[in-house]
Structure formats: structure tokens, C-alpha cells
Design a protein around this motif. Sequence first.
Motif, PDB file in Angstrom:
ATOM      1  N   PRO A 130     128.430  61.676  42.803  1.00 18.58           N
ATOM      2  CA  PRO A 130     129.063  62.898  43.317  1.00 18.58           C
ATOM      3  C   PRO A 130     130.575  62.831  43.153  1.00 18.58           C
ATOM      4  O   PRO A 130     131.167  61.746  43.135  1.00 18.58           O
ATOM      5  CB  PRO A 130     128.685  62.904  44.805  1.00 18.58           C
ATOM      6  CG  PRO A 130     127.531  61.975  44.929  1.00 18.58           C
ATOM      7  CD  PRO A 130     127.656  60.979  43.823  1.00 18.58           C
ATOM      8  N   GLN A 131     131.193  64.006  43.045  1.00 16.40           N
ATOM      9  CA  GLN A 131     132.631  64.085  42.789  1.00 16.40           C
ATOM     10  C   GLN A 131     133.448  63.314  43.819  1.00 16.40           C
ATOM     11  O   GLN A 131     134.421  62.649  43.471  1.00 16.40           O
ATOM     12  CB  GLN A 131     133.078  65.553  42.743  1.00 16.40           C
ATOM     13  CG  GLN A 131     134.538  65.743  42.365  1.00 16.40           C
ATOM     14  CD  GLN A 131     134.842  65.241  40.958  1.00 16.40           C
ATOM     15  OE1 GLN A 131     134.002  65.325  40.076  1.00 16.40           O
ATOM     16  NE2 GLN A 131     136.038  64.732  40.747  1.00 16.40           N
ATOM     17  N   GLY A 132     133.078  63.387  45.089  1.00 17.06           N
ATOM     18  CA  GLY A 132     133.833  62.710  46.145  1.00 17.06           C
ATOM     19  C   GLY A 132     133.829  61.199  46.017  1.00 17.06           C
ATOM     20  O   GLY A 132     134.713  60.518  46.521  1.00 17.06           O
ATOM     21  N   VAL A 133     132.862  60.657  45.344  1.00 17.27           N
ATOM     22  CA  VAL A 133     132.721  59.206  45.218  1.00 17.27           C
ATOM     23  C   VAL A 133     133.358  58.701  43.914  1.00 17.27           C
ATOM     24  O   VAL A 133     133.546  57.501  43.727  1.00 17.27           O
ATOM     25  CB  VAL A 133     131.223  58.825  45.275  1.00 17.27           C
ATOM     26  CG1 VAL A 133     131.008  57.336  45.187  1.00 17.27           C
ATOM     27  CG2 VAL A 133     130.589  59.358  46.548  1.00 17.27           C
ATOM     28  N   LYS A 134     133.720  59.617  43.019  1.00  9.33           N
ATOM     29  CA  LYS A 134     134.209  59.210  41.698  1.00  9.33           C
ATOM     30  C   LYS A 134     135.490  58.391  41.763  1.00  9.33           C
ATOM     31  O   LYS A 134     135.665  57.470  40.968  1.00  9.33           O
ATOM     32  CB  LYS A 134     134.372  60.409  40.771  1.00  9.33           C
ATOM     33  CG  LYS A 134     133.032  60.911  40.279  1.00  9.33           C
ATOM     34  CD  LYS A 134     133.159  61.904  39.176  1.00  9.33           C
ATOM     35  CE  LYS A 134     131.755  62.303  38.719  1.00  9.33           C
ATOM     36  NZ  LYS A 134     131.776  63.179  37.585  1.00  9.33           N
ATOM     37  N   ASN A 135     136.395  58.704  42.688  1.00 16.15           N
ATOM     38  CA  ASN A 135     137.614  57.894  42.806  1.00 16.15           C
ATOM     39  C   ASN A 135     137.264  56.454  43.163  1.00 16.15           C
ATOM     40  O   ASN A 135     137.796  55.510  42.590  1.00 16.15           O
ATOM     41  CB  ASN A 135     138.567  58.471  43.853  1.00 16.15           C
ATOM     42  CG  ASN A 135     139.215  59.748  43.379  1.00 16.15           C
ATOM     43  OD1 ASN A 135     139.263  60.014  42.178  1.00 16.15           O
ATOM     44  ND2 ASN A 135     139.687  60.554  44.310  1.00 16.15           N
ATOM     45  N   LEU A 136     136.360  56.308  44.124  1.00 16.01           N
ATOM     46  CA  LEU A 136     135.902  54.970  44.490  1.00 16.01           C
ATOM     47  C   LEU A 136     135.181  54.324  43.305  1.00 16.01           C
ATOM     48  O   LEU A 136     135.343  53.135  43.039  1.00 16.01           O
ATOM     49  CB  LEU A 136     134.977  55.045  45.708  1.00 16.01           C
ATOM     50  CG  LEU A 136     134.372  53.723  46.183  1.00 16.01           C
ATOM     51  CD1 LEU A 136     135.460  52.738  46.585  1.00 16.01           C
ATOM     52  CD2 LEU A 136     133.415  53.979  47.336  1.00 16.01           C
ATOM     53  N   ALA A 137     134.415  55.136  42.593  1.00 13.91           N
ATOM     54  CA  ALA A 137     133.669  54.628  41.446  1.00 13.91           C
ATOM     55  C   ALA A 137     134.607  54.134  40.350  1.00 13.91           C
ATOM     56  O   ALA A 137     134.322  53.128  39.692  1.00 13.91           O
ATOM     57  CB  ALA A 137     132.741  55.704  40.901  1.00 13.91           C
ATOM     58  N   ASP A 138     135.730  54.818  40.139  1.00 18.82           N
ATOM     59  CA  ASP A 138     136.695  54.382  39.128  1.00 18.82           C
ATOM     60  C   ASP A 138     137.216  52.986  39.447  1.00 18.82           C
ATOM     61  O   ASP A 138     137.309  52.125  38.578  1.00 18.82           O
ATOM     62  CB  ASP A 138     137.858  55.370  39.019  1.00 18.82           C
ATOM     63  CG  ASP A 138     137.450  56.693  38.385  1.00 18.82           C
ATOM     64  OD1 ASP A 138     136.412  56.716  37.688  1.00 18.82           O
ATOM     65  OD2 ASP A 138     138.173  57.690  38.598  1.00 18.82           O
ATOM     66  N   THR A 139     137.550  52.787  40.703  1.00 16.32           N
ATOM     67  CA  THR A 139     138.024  51.474  41.137  1.00 16.32           C
ATOM     68  C   THR A 139     136.915  50.440  40.982  1.00 16.32           C
ATOM     69  O   THR A 139     137.135  49.337  40.483  1.00 16.32           O
ATOM     70  CB  THR A 139     138.497  51.532  42.605  1.00 16.32           C
ATOM     71  OG1 THR A 139     139.514  52.513  42.716  1.00 16.32           O
ATOM     72  CG2 THR A 139     139.011  50.193  43.070  1.00 16.32           C
ATOM     73  N   LEU A 140     135.721  50.821  41.420  1.00 15.58           N
ATOM     74  CA  LEU A 140     134.579  49.928  41.332  1.00 15.58           C
ATOM     75  C   LEU A 140     134.266  49.575  39.873  1.00 15.58           C
ATOM     76  O   LEU A 140     133.987  48.415  39.545  1.00 15.58           O
ATOM     77  CB  LEU A 140     133.355  50.576  41.980  1.00 15.58           C
ATOM     78  CG  LEU A 140     132.070  49.763  42.008  1.00 15.58           C
ATOM     79  CD1 LEU A 140     132.262  48.491  42.808  1.00 15.58           C
ATOM     80  CD2 LEU A 140     130.935  50.594  42.577  1.00 15.58           C
ATOM     81  N   GLU A 141     134.346  50.562  38.997  1.00 15.31           N
ATOM     82  CA  GLU A 141     134.079  50.336  37.573  1.00 15.31           C
ATOM     83  C   GLU A 141     135.042  49.299  36.999  1.00 15.31           C
ATOM     84  O   GLU A 141     134.636  48.348  36.330  1.00 15.31           O
ATOM     85  CB  GLU A 141     134.206  51.646  36.799  1.00 15.31           C
ATOM     86  CG  GLU A 141     134.014  51.491  35.295  1.00 15.31           C
ATOM     87  CD  GLU A 141     134.259  52.785  34.538  1.00 15.31           C
ATOM     88  OE1 GLU A 141     134.307  52.720  33.293  1.00 15.31           O
ATOM     89  OE2 GLU A 141     134.404  53.854  35.164  1.00 15.31           O
ATOM     90  N   GLY A 142     136.317  49.485  37.282  1.00 14.00           N
ATOM     91  CA  GLY A 142     137.314  48.554  36.761  1.00 14.00           C
ATOM     92  C   GLY A 142     137.117  47.150  37.289  1.00 14.00           C
ATOM     93  O   GLY A 142     137.160  46.169  36.534  1.00 14.00           O
ATOM     94  N   LYS A 143     136.870  47.045  38.579  1.00 16.08           N
ATOM     95  CA  LYS A 143     136.679  45.727  39.186  1.00 16.08           C
ATOM     96  C   LYS A 143     135.383  45.073  38.695  1.00 16.08           C
ATOM     97  O   LYS A 143     135.343  43.867  38.466  1.00 16.08           O
ATOM     98  CB  LYS A 143     136.705  45.817  40.700  1.00 16.08           C
ATOM     99  CG  LYS A 143     138.076  46.165  41.246  1.00 16.08           C
ATOM    100  CD  LYS A 143     138.220  45.766  42.683  1.00 16.08           C
ATOM    101  CE  LYS A 143     139.588  46.126  43.210  1.00 16.08           C
ATOM    102  NZ  LYS A 143     140.591  45.150  42.905  1.00 16.08           N
ATOM    103  N   THR A 144     134.345  45.869  38.531  1.00 14.00           N
ATOM    104  CA  THR A 144     133.076  45.335  38.046  1.00 14.00           C
ATOM    105  C   THR A 144     133.221  44.784  36.629  1.00 14.00           C
ATOM    106  O   THR A 144     132.755  43.679  36.323  1.00 14.00           O
ATOM    107  CB  THR A 144     131.979  46.423  38.072  1.00 14.00           C
ATOM    108  OG1 THR A 144     131.836  46.894  39.408  1.00 14.00           O
ATOM    109  CG2 THR A 144     130.655  45.889  37.574  1.00 14.00           C
ATOM    110  N   LYS A 145     133.890  45.545  35.767  1.00 15.89           N
ATOM    111  CA  LYS A 145     134.123  45.070  34.397  1.00 15.89           C
ATOM    112  C   LYS A 145     134.925  43.781  34.412  1.00 15.89           C
ATOM    113  O   LYS A 145     134.618  42.836  33.686  1.00 15.89           O
ATOM    114  CB  LYS A 145     134.841  46.133  33.564  1.00 15.89           C
ATOM    115  CG  LYS A 145     133.946  47.263  33.123  1.00 15.89           C
ATOM    116  CD  LYS A 145     134.594  48.117  32.060  1.00 15.89           C
ATOM    117  CE  LYS A 145     135.744  48.909  32.600  1.00 15.89           C
ATOM    118  NZ  LYS A 145     136.297  49.857  31.623  1.00 15.89           N
TER     119      LYS A 145
END
Length: 87
Positions: free
Chosen positions: A19-34
Motif C-alpha cells: 500500500p502507498q502508506g507503507v512504500k516509504n518504509l518499504a524503500d528503507t527496508l528494500e535498501g537495508k535488505t539489499k
Amino acid sequence: MINPAKLEEIAKQITSNMPQGVKNLADTLEGKTKQVLQNKLAEMDFVSREEFDVQSQVLIRTREKLTELEAKVSLLEQQLSAKTDAE
């Protein structure tokens, strides 16, 4: 080794389905996960297929050169032995 591009593709698919509201958190999570995955894979001391293939070719050329040098040394030893016997 796992292809970094494939990891990025998987991370982007996960992000796009949130969901759009979670995408900012997801961006951070994506970078950290990689970053974590790349660090852990680097710790495992894997080599890429390309590096492996390059080193295999180097080894093949080195073995060929060693065989050539062994043959030359053998020939020189025979020549030296024949010269010593003739004296």
C-alpha cells in the motif's frame, strides 16, 4: 552467487505490491535488505561465475606453459647429458 540484479528485481516487486502508506518504509527496508544480503553473501566468500571462468582459463594456460617448460628442461637435460658423455 546470487545475481544482485535479481535481488533488486525481487525487492522492487515486493515494494510495488505494498500500500502507498507503507512504500516509504518499504524503500528503507528494500535498501537495508539489499545491503544485508550483499554483506552476508560477501562474507561467504563466493566468486562470480565470470571470475571462476577467468581463473579457469588462467589455470589452463598456466598448465600448458608448465608442460612446455617441462619439455624444454627435459630436452636441455638430455643435451647436457649427451655433451657430458661425449667429453
